[in-house]
Design a protein around this motif. Sequence first.
Motif: not given
Length: 81
Positions: A23-42
């Motif tokens: 769910e957090q990955i989906m939310k972050e991907r949908r963010a206006p400016e996704p945090d790529t570092e956070l996405l990698t961690t998730l």
Amino acid sequence: MSEHVTPEAAEQLVQDVSAWYAEQIMKERRAPEPDTELLTTLKEQLAACAADREALQDAGPQEVAEIAVRYAARASELDGK
């Protein structure tokens, strides 16, 4: 948590945590400016969940209990976020 936890109960804990990460990955991907570092961690955490779920297939009672304890703690920690 008791050492007599069933593999099914441990798998449910892992699944619950996996769902949170997904769910957090989906939310972050949908963010206006996704945090790529956070996405990698998730994604890394989600992959770790998948590995633990796989490990449960052949785990003995002690390993099942260890995984269950670890994921119960993580689920509790994530609920606080």
